[in-house]
Scaffold this active site. Structure first.
Site, PDB file in Angstrom:
ATOM      1  N   GLY A 188       0.732  -1.255   0.140  1.00 22.39           N
ATOM      2  CA  GLY A 188       0.169  -0.084   0.170  1.00 22.39           C
ATOM      3  C   GLY A 188       0.808   1.306  -0.076  1.00 22.39           C
ATOM      4  CB  SER A 189       0.024   4.831   0.787  1.00 21.92           C
ATOM      5  OG  SER A 189      -0.247   4.567   2.164  1.00 21.92           O
ATOM      6  N   GLY A 232       2.327   2.252   5.435  1.00 19.75           N
ATOM      7  CA  GLY A 232       3.783   1.448   5.804  1.00 19.75           C
ATOM      8  C   GLY A 232       4.559   1.874   7.026  1.00 19.75           C
ATOM      9  CD  GLU A 275       4.650  -3.907  -3.586  1.00 15.78           C
ATOM     10  OE1 GLU A 275       4.681  -2.797  -4.074  1.00 15.78           O
ATOM     11  OE2 GLU A 275       3.674  -4.940  -3.914  1.00 15.78           O
ATOM     12  CB  CYS A 285       3.325  -0.115  -6.503  1.00 17.38           C
ATOM     13  SG  CYS A 285       3.675  -1.830  -6.895  1.00 17.38           S
TER      14      CYS A 285
END
Ligand code: UN1
Length: 511
Positions: free
Chosen positions: A242-243, A247, A264, A298
């Site tokens: 995710g963003s 994270g 990630e 991403c």
């Protein structure tokens, strides 16, 4: 030109049929806590119930109980489950692709490609189930053997994002399962249906192969559900996609309880285009990397760093290609660019474009909404190219939308500096026919990303390599190569068969 959009009723019927074929009893999940929507028309499809934090605890406990059984099942037998799952995915490829298009708005070919990525990782994991190799090292002591063994870790919490609603879960789940782990999956709130379909197929594979039930649990809901999973002491590994903002919250919480995480997170991927590059190849590759998936990977190409001598030509060719891009209903074969996932994405794209212009950029093409007359609640947009005089603040941020910033350089060293001068470090590429330029980009003082390509765009990695990136991308690695090691517990074993005590490092403790 794509001029029409499927009706919401058609999209809903597609979803219902695909779910039924995958074995999902939708009635059991109906409720009013979550609204499953489709970006194709922007409309609500179904109301679903959400799980509570107590449900997360129950799911983790069930997965932990299943783990105690699964960890002693021989790894190749665990592989047999994943093999069957891969067969079911192949059988239901179209159904799952339909659901990916319904929920994430991906065009046909990319939705099928995402399911293919799941099938590929199943193949990989099945092979891996016979290759969870440990090393044997020479012991410094006579009559001793030194080796390492890899054991299952426990319950793996998987938090996945809307843009790869099934493939990224599959990278984690299939590898975790052959490693002897069990899985609790919190999918994006935007893509609950694909998660239900995958879970139903995996449950079926478990029944058919005699694997324990509850190897994979899905929990639906908003961020408090993810938080409960992240904080669970029974979950030794959290793999979250995710963003960077997400994270930053997840990483320290998992670390605080000495859990491990695979993060990630955001990317701000760039490609360098040198004067020797094959321009037709470069433009083709860049259009897919930057505008494919409506800029919502991403790995999407967000910055193109072009040698000043060819920048005008490259921008001209790219702009012409962007003008021709068929934008519209992702269910139509002719479409190459589907919708943004929701209005918030569109607002962020507009805001970033406005900032880019304020920061000195020139908008070459794109940014305007499409099809708002036929689908007023959806957000189709022409991908944008902006020429920037320098790498300003907005360029250094990831905007999860199709904006390609073009920068220029004169010297390759300068291009690499620009390339690396962003907080994120996921994917990168260089387009060149000059081997020494390619090698400089690949070298230790070249591109600083987890993925570094030559004559390939930044997106569309194969599953065989390890996937992930550096810096604010989070440092995690998933999918192929030796990423499996993160899903296992390593034990170093020293066995003494000499019949005598011999201490390492020559220590003498005899009396
Ligand atoms: C993602 O966008 O989170 O390399 C994953 C790619 C795909 C995976 C993207 N194989 O673009």
């Amino acid at each position: 030109m794509v001029t029409e959009v499927s009706s919401t009723d058609d999209v809903r019927a597609k979803a219902e049929n695909a779910l039924a074929r995958c074995g999902v009893e939708l009635g059991a999940f109906k409720g009013d806590a979550i609204t499953a929507r489709t970006p194709v028309t922007g409309a609500a499809l179904f109301g679903l119930r959400a799980d509570t934090p107590a449900d997360v605890d129950r799911a983790v406990e069930a997965a932990q109980a299943a783990f105690l059984d699964w960890r002693t099942t021989p790894a190749p037998a665990r592989g047999a489950l994943v093999k069957r799952f891969g067969e079911l995915l192949t059988e239901h490829k179209q159904d799952l692709a339909d659901l990916v298009t319904v929920e994430a708005g991906k065009i046909r070919s990319e939705a099928l490609g995402e399911v293919q990525e799941m099938i590929d990782i199943c193949d990989f994991a099945v092979g891996l189930s016979r290759q969870l190799y440990g090393r044997t090292m020479p012991s410094e002591r006579p009559g001793h053997r030194l080796m390492e063994t890899w054991h299952p870790l426990g319950v793996v919490g998987v938090i996945s994002a809307f843009n790869f609603p099934v493939a990224v879960w599959a990278w984690n789940a299939t590898v975790a399962l052959v490693c002897g782990d069990t899985v609790v999956w919190k999918p994006s709130e935007l893509t609950p249906l694909t998660a239900l379909a995958c879970t139903a197929l995996l449950d079926r594979a478990c029944t058919e192969t005699g694997a324990p039930a509850h190897l994979n649990q899905v929990v639906l809901g908003a961020s408090e559900i993810g938080e409960r999973l992240v904080d669970s002491p029974l979950v030794p590994l959290i793999s979250a996609t995710g963003s960077t903002r997400m994270g930053r919250a997840v990483g320290p919480r998992v670390a605080a309880r000495f859990g491990r995480s695979i993060l990630e997170l955001g990317g701000n991927n760039a490609a360098v285009v040198t004067p020797s590059a094959d321009l037709a190849l470069t433009v083709n590759a860049a259009v897919f990397a930057a505008a494919g998936t409506a800029g919502q990977r991403c790995t999407t190409l967000r910055r193109l760093i072009v040698h000043a001598d060819i920048a005008d030509t490259v921008v001209e060719q790219l702009t012409a290609a962007y003008r021709r891009l068929p934008i519209g209903d992702p269910f139509q074969d002719a479409t190459l660019v589907g919708p943004l996932v929701n209005e918030a994405s569109y607002d962020r794209m507009r805001a970033s474009l406005a900032r880019a212009v304020e920061e000195g950029g020139t908008l070459c093409v794109g940014g305007e909404r499409q099809l708002s007359d036929v689908a007023p609640d959806s957000f189709y947009v022409r991908p944008a190219i902006v020429r920037m005089p320098e790498q300003t603040a907005v360029v250094r941020e990831e905007t999860f939308a199709p904006i390609l910033y073009v920068l220029t350089y004169r010297d390759l060293g300068e291009a690499i500096r620009l390339h690396n001068d962003v907080p994120q470090g996921l994917s990168s590429g260089i387009f060149t026919a000059d081997q020494s330029e390619a090698e400089r980009f690949l070298a230790a003082d070249g591109a600083d990303c987890g993925i570094v390509n030559v004559n390939i765009g930044t997106s569309g990695a194969e599953i065989g390599g390890a996937f992930g990136g550096e810096k604010e991308t989070g440092g995690g690695r998933e999918s192929g190569s030796d990423a499996w090691r993160a899903y296992m517990r390593r034990a170093t074993n020293t066995v003494n068969y000499s019949g005598q005590v011999a201490l390492a490092q020559g220590v003498d403790f005899s009396r």
